[in-house]
Design a protein around this motif. Structure first.
Motif, PDB file in Angstrom:
ATOM      1  N   HIS A 318      50.298  81.396  40.641  1.00  0.00           N
ATOM      2  CA  HIS A 318      49.017  80.764  40.337  1.00  0.00           C
ATOM      3  C   HIS A 318      48.996  79.332  40.868  1.00  0.00           C
ATOM      4  O   HIS A 318      48.004  78.897  41.480  1.00  0.00           O
ATOM      5  N   CYS A 344      44.689  86.416  35.454  1.00  0.00           N
ATOM      6  CA  CYS A 344      44.218  85.047  35.721  1.00  0.00           C
ATOM      7  C   CYS A 344      44.357  84.148  34.497  1.00  0.00           C
ATOM      8  O   CYS A 344      43.689  83.117  34.398  1.00  0.00           O
ATOM      9  N   PHE A 359      38.921  81.547  38.770  1.00  0.00           N
ATOM     10  CA  PHE A 359      39.869  82.347  39.543  1.00  0.00           C
ATOM     11  C   PHE A 359      39.141  83.169  40.604  1.00  0.00           C
ATOM     12  O   PHE A 359      39.553  83.222  41.768  1.00  0.00           O
TER      13      PHE A 359
END
Length: 373
Positions: A318, A344, A359
């Motif tokens: 991420h 996410c 996201f």
């Protein structure tokens, strides 16, 4: 199993799957905004190898633990919280001299002990896996010291003052106790790097001079040259908010990228360093684009060699996707979004009011810009 135990174990397992490298309760920074362009109407994620937007899940950073693994941890936590310690000792012993795995197991047991620690007292008294039990105790003392510090800061009086018991003096006293406990743990097994990781952690709050800190660092790296948690804690010492500078922190993190062994998540330390900079300075505090174009692909290459089920890997992906977009490397970001799939529930998306939307937009930007490039 009582409802309290069920809730406690569920919380512990959630923390395990979202585990971060910090013990200091660092708040998540407001993420820098990646370069944007109008997202075409009717954007089709499937065209770029991405999961449909309707399947995005903000509840997790990555896949859940396999069911068998979850059941094993539930049984271990239940045994400890019910007053037993033998399962904990066996759990640590099974890691052997895989020091990162051993630390991960000590980390889980510290979280269990934070819920209820009578079993830890009995474990320490038994003398079985004595260094492990002592290290868990030292880590628990560190955790309590930091919690007391954070609580004092959160409840500081309007005058700006707090009592010594709750303020800086109480924090340092707690760390001094943890430091002494870690020293005792180190004497119980000279091979084990775990107590030295605790000493590296307390060093930034005690505090230690650079010379004395480097002596501690030599002790740790003599036992485990690439210890992931040890490197994270050392990076905190060298960062500007503690006892170093932005330049020292970055040099330390860049060295980790260059020297990490294959299969280690240690190169992700560089992403954590970038997060520190973004927290304190915003996007203008990040290294020059040329440096990011050199190092982020190296980090991506290293993470590609990490076992897919490693629990820290999604959190790092991420961050990598985010910083790849900030540095205008959309193809690199797109690779990470493909690997992440529907998950996410991690920084930087969870720092926004609408994680799924943030996201989804970021991966759309990555896909459209990568296609143009």
């Amino acid at each position: 199993m009582t409802p309290v135990l069920v809730f406690g174990i569920a919380l512990l397992l959630s923390l395990l799957t979202r585990r971060r490298w910090n013990n200091g309760g660092i708040p998540a920074p407001a993420p820098a905004q990646p370069p944007t362009a109008p997202t075409p109407d009717g954007f089709d994620p499937g065209r770029y190898g991405l999961v449909p937007s309707a399947e995005l899940d903000p509840g997790r950073a990555g896949p859940p633990l396999p069911l068998l693994r979850r059941k094993e941890l539930e049984a271990l936590a239940d045994s400890c919280l019910a007053g037993g310690w033998r399962a904990a000792a066996a759990y640590v012993a099974a890691a052997g001299e895989d020091w990162d795995e051993r630390w991960s197991r000590l980390d889980f047991l510290t979280r269990v002990a934070a819920e209820r620690d009578a079993w830890l007292t009995e474990w320490r008294a038994s003398g079985t896996e004595a260094c492990a039990a002592a290290t868990v105790y030292a880590r628990l003392l560190v955790q309590r010291a930091w919690e007391a510090r954070d609580s004092a800061l959160a409840h500081r009086a309007p005058t700006g003052r707090s009592s010594d018991a709750e303020g800086p003096a109480g924090f340092k006293a707690g760390l001094a106790e943890a430091n002494a406990a870690a020293r005792e743990a180190a004497e119980l097994d000279p091979r084990d790097p775990g107590p030295w990781v605790v000493l590296i952690t307390t060093a930034r709050g005690v505090p230690l001079s650079h010379r004395r800190f480097r002596a501690l660092w030599q002790e740790l790296t003599a036992r485990a040259p690439h210890h992931v948690a040890g490197h994270w804690q050392a990076m905190q010492y060298w960062c500007g908010k503690w006892h170093g500078s932005d330049a020292q922190m970055l040099r330390f993190a860049e060295h980790a990228v260059r020297t990490a062994p294959p299969g280690s998540v240690l190169p992700g330390l560089y992403l954590q360093a970038l997060t520190e900079l973004e927290l304190r300075h915003g996007p203008l505090g990040l290294p020059a684009a040329g440096r990011l174009h050199e190092l982020l692909p190296a980090v991506a290459s290293a993470l590609a060699a990490v076992p897919p089920r490693h629990d820290q890997l999604p959190l790092l992906r991420h961050l990598l996707a985010h910083f790849a977009l900030v540095s205008r490397q959309p193809a690199l970001a797109l690779e990470q979004f493909r690997e992440l799939g529907p998950w996410c529930g991690a920084h930087p998306w969870t720092s926004t009011p609408h994680p799924v939307r943030a996201f989804d937009h970021a991966r759309a930007v990555a896909a459209t810009h990568a296609a143009i490039g």
